[in-house]
Design an enzyme around this catalytic site. Structure first.
Site, PDB file in Angstrom:
ATOM      1  N   ARG A  83     -21.761 -17.694 -67.136  1.00  0.00           N
ATOM      2  CA  ARG A  83     -21.342 -19.104 -66.572  1.00  0.00           C
ATOM      3  C   ARG A  83     -22.190 -19.662 -65.664  1.00  0.00           C
ATOM      4  O   ARG A  83     -22.513 -18.852 -64.622  1.00  0.00           O
ATOM      5  CB  ARG A  83     -20.070 -19.272 -65.962  1.00  0.00           C
ATOM      6  CG  ARG A  83     -18.961 -19.199 -67.189  1.00  0.00           C
ATOM      7  CD  ARG A  83     -17.484 -19.533 -66.703  1.00  0.00           C
ATOM      8  NE  ARG A  83     -16.700 -18.296 -66.157  1.00  0.00           N
ATOM      9  CZ  ARG A  83     -15.841 -18.712 -65.405  1.00  0.00           C
ATOM     10  NH1 ARG A  83     -15.063 -19.853 -65.417  1.00  0.00           N
ATOM     11  NH2 ARG A  83     -14.924 -17.617 -64.898  1.00  0.00           N
ATOM     12  N   HIS A 176      -7.672 -14.537 -71.230  1.00  0.00           N
ATOM     13  CA  HIS A 176      -8.757 -14.524 -69.955  1.00  0.00           C
ATOM     14  C   HIS A 176      -9.302 -15.834 -69.755  1.00  0.00           C
ATOM     15  O   HIS A 176     -10.424 -16.153 -70.016  1.00  0.00           O
ATOM     16  CB  HIS A 176      -9.760 -13.518 -70.271  1.00  0.00           C
ATOM     17  CG  HIS A 176     -10.579 -13.289 -69.054  1.00  0.00           C
ATOM     18  ND1 HIS A 176     -10.125 -12.955 -67.797  1.00  0.00           N
ATOM     19  CD2 HIS A 176     -12.218 -13.061 -69.014  1.00  0.00           C
ATOM     20  CE1 HIS A 176     -11.147 -12.488 -67.090  1.00  0.00           C
ATOM     21  NE2 HIS A 176     -12.256 -12.683 -67.698  1.00  0.00           N
TER      22      HIS A 176
HETATM   23  N1  APR Z   1     -29.003  -8.546 -77.923  1.00  0.00           N
HETATM   24  C1  APR Z   1     -29.032  -7.888 -76.752  1.00  0.00           C
HETATM   25  N2  APR Z   1     -28.888  -8.354 -75.310  1.00  0.00           N
HETATM   26  C2  APR Z   1     -29.015  -9.731 -75.455  1.00  0.00           C
HETATM   27  C3  APR Z   1     -28.940 -10.581 -76.378  1.00  0.00           C
HETATM   28  C4  APR Z   1     -28.990 -10.070 -77.638  1.00  0.00           C
HETATM   29  N3  APR Z   1     -28.950 -10.906 -78.971  1.00  0.00           N
HETATM   30  N4  APR Z   1     -28.927 -11.804 -75.837  1.00  0.00           N
HETATM   31  C5  APR Z   1     -28.658 -11.648 -74.682  1.00  0.00           C
HETATM   32  N5  APR Z   1     -28.774 -10.456 -74.317  1.00  0.00           N
HETATM   33  C6  APR Z   1     -28.848  -9.824 -72.895  1.00  0.00           C
HETATM   34  C7  APR Z   1     -29.767 -10.840 -71.870  1.00  0.00           C
HETATM   35  O1  APR Z   1     -31.080 -10.572 -72.077  1.00  0.00           O
HETATM   36  C8  APR Z   1     -29.156 -10.521 -70.671  1.00  0.00           C
HETATM   37  O2  APR Z   1     -30.028  -9.200 -69.888  1.00  0.00           O
HETATM   38  O3  APR Z   1     -27.710  -9.995 -72.192  1.00  0.00           O
HETATM   39  C9  APR Z   1     -27.707  -9.839 -70.874  1.00  0.00           C
HETATM   40  C10 APR Z   1     -26.699 -10.563 -69.921  1.00  0.00           C
HETATM   41  O4  APR Z   1     -26.808 -10.452 -68.767  1.00  0.00           O
HETATM   42  P1  APR Z   1     -26.707 -11.424 -67.738  1.00  0.00           P
HETATM   43  O5  APR Z   1     -27.228 -12.693 -67.910  1.00  0.00           O
HETATM   44  O6  APR Z   1     -26.938 -10.796 -66.478  1.00  0.00           O
HETATM   45  O7  APR Z   1     -25.082 -11.812 -67.630  1.00  0.00           O
HETATM   46  P2  APR Z   1     -23.992 -10.795 -67.119  1.00  0.00           P
HETATM   47  O8  APR Z   1     -23.390 -11.087 -65.756  1.00  0.00           O
HETATM   48  O9  APR Z   1     -23.991  -9.299 -67.252  1.00  0.00           O
HETATM   49  O10 APR Z   1     -22.826 -11.358 -67.955  1.00  0.00           O
HETATM   50  C11 APR Z   1     -22.498 -10.785 -69.295  1.00  0.00           C
HETATM   51  O11 APR Z   1     -20.159 -10.647 -69.290  1.00  0.00           O
HETATM   52  O12 APR Z   1     -18.679 -11.135 -67.940  1.00  0.00           O
HETATM   53  C12 APR Z   1     -19.453 -11.481 -69.016  1.00  0.00           C
HETATM   54  O13 APR Z   1     -19.211 -14.038 -68.796  1.00  0.00           O
HETATM   55  C13 APR Z   1     -20.113 -12.830 -68.713  1.00  0.00           C
HETATM   56  O14 APR Z   1     -20.392 -13.203 -71.054  1.00  0.00           O
HETATM   57  C14 APR Z   1     -21.214 -12.790 -69.981  1.00  0.00           C
HETATM   58  C15 APR Z   1     -21.507 -11.450 -70.103  1.00  0.00           C
END
Ligand code: APR
Length: 309
Positions: A83, A176
């Site tokens: 978010r 949630h």
């Molecule tokens: N396949 C693999 N990895 C992916 C894909 C995909 N198709 N699409 C996105 N990602 C990866 C991104 O490259 C990134 O490294 O998912 C990761 C998400 O990490 P962040 O952007 O740091 O987000 P984060 O804070 O870890 O949150 C992830 O968890 O708590 C929930 O709401 C939050 O939905 C969010 C998730």
């Protein structure tokens, strides 16, 4: 004895921190997966290079190839977009449904016996996506939300009362999101319900802060959402499963009539062990609590209905 293997999909803030916790506890070998090339490999190597100093033998690697995840005991799904300030978890639905559906299809194909823990938001809806994409039974698809919401509630209760978090227990049920149901009657300090320890308006204030706990962090960070507590809570579920601990933890679970809900993922207390969901831990709710729970389930149902087929 073969070591346990945990795949963490999404090597971002939540994923990498979860991987670190699992490896540093020596709980399992960890495979970090991300769509970005080089990044999971880099983080995996960086974490591996901490092992001699931290002192553990877990193998931790990064990859972009699901073949490397084959035979995992647990698949943790954190891939997706987080978010930004002003966004609700629900605003993430279309993007994250596509991402979660894709990664779960690839991962489940090579780890058909794994237990899936979904972390990506909007959590309850993403659990539906993961269950559909994997075809796994409800025992092996769980969502991490209630543990986090309860941890936040416990933190706020401990701060308010000036007592150790260790002596505070809390229960938060429901979806949630804004409609989550902090159950103050079952939230205690050293076994005494907080409803007997605090005036009603303070209890309400703590409940409200809990329901807005994620947004409070998003507003402060401005560039992402919470990850230290989410990772710690995901670790607690992984630990309960791999060590067959029979922990009673609130998890998003596919209900089949329990709590009066059928065919929907909603947060309820469950017994977690080596089989994943081993039992839904049913508790009696008052009429008001049941009404709040029903409202929360209805909110989840609306979002699930909005999912692309
Ligand atoms: N396949 C693999 N990895 C992916 C894909 C995909 N198709 N699409 C996105 N990602 C990866 C991104 O490259 C990134 O490294 O998912 C990761 C998400 O990490 P962040 O952007 O740091 O987000 P984060 O804070 O870890 O949150 C992830 O968890 O708590 C929930 O709401 C939050 O939905 C969010 C998730």
């Amino acid at each position: 004895m073969a070591r346990n293997k945990v795949t963490v999909i999404g090597a971002g803030n939540v994923g990498a921190t979860t991987a670190q916790r699992i490896a540093e506890a020596g709980l399992a070998d960890v495979v970090l997966v991300d769509i970005v090339e080089g990044m999971p490999q880099g983080k995996g190597l960086d974490l591996a290079e901490a092992a001699p100093v931290v002192g553990h033998d877990a193998r931790i690697t990064g990859t972009n190839d699901y073949a490397d995840t084959a035979g995992s005991d647990i698949i943790v799904v954190t891939s997706g977009i987080p978010r930004k300030p002003g966004m609700s978890r629900d605003d993430l639905i279309a993007t994250n449904a596509g991402i979660v559906g894709g990664v779960v299809t690839s991962a489940a194909a090579v780890s058909p016996d794994a237990i899936i823990i979904v972390v990506t938001n909007p959590l309850d809806v993403m659990c539906h996506v993961a269950m559909r994409a994997s075809g796994f039974p409800r025992e092996r698809v769980l969502g991490m939300a209630g543990v986090l919401d309860s941890a936040r509630f416990r933190t706020f209760i401990a701060m308010e009362m000036g007592v150790s978090v260790e002596d505070v227990h809390a229960f938060v049920l429901g979806g949630h999101g804004d409609t989550m149901v902090p159950l103050s009657r079952y939230s205690t300090v050293a076994g005494v319900p907080i409803t007997e320890l605090l005036p009603e308006e303070r209890v309400k204030a703590l409940e409200t802060r809990t329901a807005n706990g994620g947004a409070e962090i998003v507003a402060l960070l401005k560039t992402g959402s919470a990850y230290y507590a989410p990772a710690a809570c995901t670790f607690e579920m992984v630990d309960a499963i791999l060590r067959d601990r029979k922990r009673v933890l609130p998890c998003a679970t596919y209900l089949q009539g329990e709590f009066g809900v059928d065919g929907l993922f909603v947060g309820v207390p469950v017994v977690l062990g080596r089989g994943g969901l081993e039992r839904v831990f049913e508790i009696t709710l008052t009429a008001d609590e049941q009404a709040a729970f029903d409202r929360s389930a209805a909110a989840v149902k609306e979002l699930v209905a909005a999912l692309p087929a």
